[in-house]
Design a protein around this motif. Structure first.
Motif, short mmCIF file in Angstrom:
data_model
loop_
_atom_site.label_atom_id
_atom_site.label_comp_id
_atom_site.label_asym_id
_atom_site.label_seq_id
_atom_site.Cartn_x
_atom_site.Cartn_y
_atom_site.Cartn_z
N LEU A 54 0.85 -1.18 0.00
CA LEU A 54 0.00 0.00 0.00
C LEU A 54 0.89 1.23 0.00
CD1 LEU A 54 -3.19 0.52 0.46
CD2 LEU A 54 -2.51 1.09 2.79
N THR A 55 0.57 2.21 -0.84
CA THR A 55 1.31 3.47 -0.83
C THR A 55 0.56 4.49 0.01
OG1 THR A 55 0.18 4.39 -2.76
CG2 THR A 55 2.11 2.97 -3.17
N ARG A 56 1.23 5.59 0.32
CA ARG A 56 0.55 6.63 1.08
C ARG A 56 -0.57 7.27 0.27
NH1 ARG A 56 5.93 9.34 3.68
NH2 ARG A 56 6.79 8.43 1.76
N ASP A 57 -0.41 7.32 -1.06
CA ASP A 57 -1.51 7.80 -1.90
C ASP A 57 -2.71 6.86 -1.80
OD1 ASP A 57 -0.10 9.99 -2.72
OD2 ASP A 57 0.50 9.14 -4.66
N ASP A 58 -2.44 5.55 -1.78
CA ASP A 58 -3.52 4.58 -1.61
C ASP A 58 -4.23 4.80 -0.28
OD1 ASP A 58 -2.98 3.23 -4.01
OD2 ASP A 58 -1.54 1.88 -3.05
N ALA A 59 -3.47 5.00 0.78
CA ALA A 59 -4.05 5.21 2.10
C ALA A 59 -4.93 6.46 2.13
CB ALA A 59 -2.95 5.30 3.15
N THR A 60 -4.48 7.52 1.47
CA THR A 60 -5.27 8.75 1.40
C THR A 60 -6.57 8.51 0.65
OG1 THR A 60 -3.29 10.14 1.47
CG2 THR A 60 -5.29 11.14 0.60
N CYS A 61 -6.49 7.79 -0.45
CA CYS A 61 -7.70 7.49 -1.23
C CYS A 61 -8.67 6.63 -0.43
CB CYS A 61 -7.32 6.79 -2.53
SG CYS A 61 -6.44 7.83 -3.72
N LEU A 62 -8.15 5.66 0.31
CA LEU A 62 -9.02 4.81 1.12
C LEU A 62 -9.76 5.60 2.18
CD1 LEU A 62 -6.88 1.60 1.66
CD2 LEU A 62 -9.27 1.63 0.92
N LEU A 63 -9.05 6.50 2.85
CA LEU A 63 -9.67 7.32 3.88
C LEU A 63 -10.75 8.21 3.27
CD1 LEU A 63 -9.84 8.38 6.77
CD2 LEU A 63 -7.97 9.95 6.22
N THR A 64 -10.45 8.81 2.13
CA THR A 64 -11.43 9.67 1.45
C THR A 64 -12.65 8.87 1.02
OG1 THR A 64 -9.64 11.07 0.63
CG2 THR A 64 -11.77 11.27 -0.48
N TYR A 65 -12.41 7.70 0.43
CA TYR A 65 -13.52 6.87 -0.05
C TYR A 65 -14.39 6.38 1.10
CZ TYR A 65 -15.91 3.23 -2.74
OH TYR A 65 -16.87 2.45 -3.34
N SER A 66 -13.78 6.01 2.20
CA SER A 66 -14.55 5.44 3.32
C SER A 66 -15.50 6.44 3.94
CB SER A 66 -13.59 4.93 4.40
OG SER A 66 -12.91 6.00 5.02
N SER A 67 -15.17 7.73 3.87
CA SER A 67 -16.01 8.76 4.48
C SER A 67 -16.92 9.45 3.47
CB SER A 67 -15.13 9.81 5.17
OG SER A 67 -14.25 10.42 4.24
N ALA A 68 -16.88 9.01 2.21
CA ALA A 68 -17.66 9.66 1.16
C ALA A 68 -19.10 9.15 1.11
CB ALA A 68 -16.99 9.43 -0.19
N THR A 69 -19.99 9.96 0.57
CA THR A 69 -21.36 9.53 0.32
C THR A 69 -21.39 8.62 -0.90
OG1 THR A 69 -21.86 11.40 -1.13
CG2 THR A 69 -22.18 11.73 1.25
N GLU A 70 -22.53 7.98 -1.13
CA GLU A 70 -22.63 7.09 -2.29
C GLU A 70 -22.41 7.87 -3.59
OE1 GLU A 70 -22.83 3.82 -2.53
OE2 GLU A 70 -22.58 3.79 -0.36
N LYS A 71 -22.93 9.08 -3.67
CA LYS A 71 -22.76 9.91 -4.87
C LYS A 71 -21.28 10.25 -5.06
CE LYS A 71 -24.42 14.13 -7.11
NZ LYS A 71 -25.32 15.31 -6.98
N GLU A 72 -20.63 10.58 -3.95
CA GLU A 72 -19.21 10.90 -4.02
C GLU A 72 -18.38 9.68 -4.40
OE1 GLU A 72 -19.12 14.52 -0.71
OE2 GLU A 72 -18.85 12.42 -0.09
N ARG A 73 -18.77 8.52 -3.90
CA ARG A 73 -18.04 7.30 -4.24
C ARG A 73 -18.14 6.99 -5.72
NH1 ARG A 73 -18.85 2.86 0.69
NH2 ARG A 73 -17.82 4.12 2.31
N ILE A 88 -7.25 3.91 -7.82
CA ILE A 88 -8.20 2.88 -7.42
C ILE A 88 -8.32 1.77 -8.46
CG2 ILE A 88 -10.68 2.49 -7.03
CD1 ILE A 88 -10.77 5.12 -5.54
N GLU A 89 -8.15 2.10 -9.72
CA GLU A 89 -8.35 1.07 -10.75
C GLU A 89 -7.32 -0.05 -10.67
OE1 GLU A 89 -5.94 3.22 -14.46
OE2 GLU A 89 -8.13 3.16 -14.44
#
Length: 292
Positions: A54-73, A88-89
């Motif tokens: 896992l990279t730090r960019d991956d970790a940042t994306c995971l944190l952002t995705y986990s707190s996002a709404t369905e529309k944001e996801r 993510i891809e």
């Protein structure tokens, strides 16, 4: 990973890590643990410390995705945020899986008994100076480890705290980072302190202490507004009401001559008598409750 890193290759270890449903991690892991593990991987991807691919960019994306709404996801995984989409891809599908694993806890929770002997109480609290504080970690029953149990990827240890002269003792639970997440080298102590202090997601717990007759004398749950923080622990500062210890004379004998010294087992037994079963053992339990 700790046991088999030296006899596996990177592809095998990555295949195991691809089974993790990282988006379901607690806030503690998403905000603190995964970034720390990602930094270790970037610094030394082939070492045992860098086992999580896992990279730090991956970790940042995971944190952002986990707190996002369905529309944001939908925007994140689509073309709305190109930089995140590119990251993510390349992720395995499980990392973003929101399908829950089977719950291992029964509806009533799982209860873990604990106890401490009068000798242990005396050692912890018998020789305290005025206003001096100490604590005791009772032994747990029916767990893999004598002083902690695992939940939400962390280790949890119930303990009792008392300050000399106080009329009540506190009951707390302390979180600890699992040894498997520890780092080596000069940064280990600082990293452990940082991660241990980062716990913000306590599991649902109920703490209970028995009375002298074995009945429930005190119990409370961690959704109570009375819970307070003490360093990295959470609990109740004035949970167990204690009895006034017998007076001692200058020779150190108690009023009835049964024990000697203000730190003797007799004095400690008198103070804690409301909670000592058979006059010799403090007992209680911690119940791990399923998530709502």
């Amino acid at each position: 990973m700790a046991a088999n890193h030296s006899r596996t290759d990177a592809a095998t270890r990555r295949r195991l890590c691809e089974l993790l449903r990282l988006v379901q991690c607690s806030r503690t892991y998403l905000s603190w643990v995964l970034p720390a593990l990602a930094a270790r991987h970037e610094a030394s991807p082939d070492s045992a410390a860098g086992w999580l691919p896992l990279t730090r960019d991956d970790a940042t994306c995971l944190l952002t995705y986990s707190s996002a709404t369905e529309k944001e996801r939908s925007a994140i995984t689509g073309e709305g945020l190109l930089s995140m989409s590119v990251a993510i891809e390349h992720w395995p599908a499980n990392w973003l899986s929101t399908q829950r694993r089977r719950q291992c806890l029964p509806a009533e929770g799982r209860t873990i008994g604990f106890s401490a002997s009068l000798a242990e109480l005396t050692q912890a609290f018998g020789g305290l100076e005025s206003a001096e504080m100490n604590l005791i970690f009772p032994s747990l029953a029916g767990t893999r480890h004598a002083n902690h149990f695992g939940a939400q990827g962390w280790e949890w240890s119930p303990y009792v705290r008392w300050k000399s002269g106080d009329a009540a003792a506190g009951a707390f639970v302390q979180p600890r980072m699992p040894a498997a997440l520890g780092a080596s080298g000069s940064a280990a102590a600082a990293g452990a302190k940082l991660l241990n202090g980062a716990v913000v997601a306590f599991p649902r717990l109920r703490l209970t202490v028995c009375g002298a007759g074995g009945q429930q004398a005190w119990s409370n749950s961690y959704d109570s507004s009375e819970v307070v923080m003490a360093r990295h622990s959470w609990g109740w500062a004035k949970a167990l009401e204690l009895r006034e210890a017998p007076a001692t004379d200058q020779q150190g004998d108690t009023a009835n001559g049964s024990s000697s010294g203000s730190g003797s087992s007799g004095v400690v037994a008198a103070r804690w008598s409301g909670y000592l079963q058979g006059g010799t053992r403090l007992s209680g339990s911690v119940t791990l409750l399923p998530p709502p």
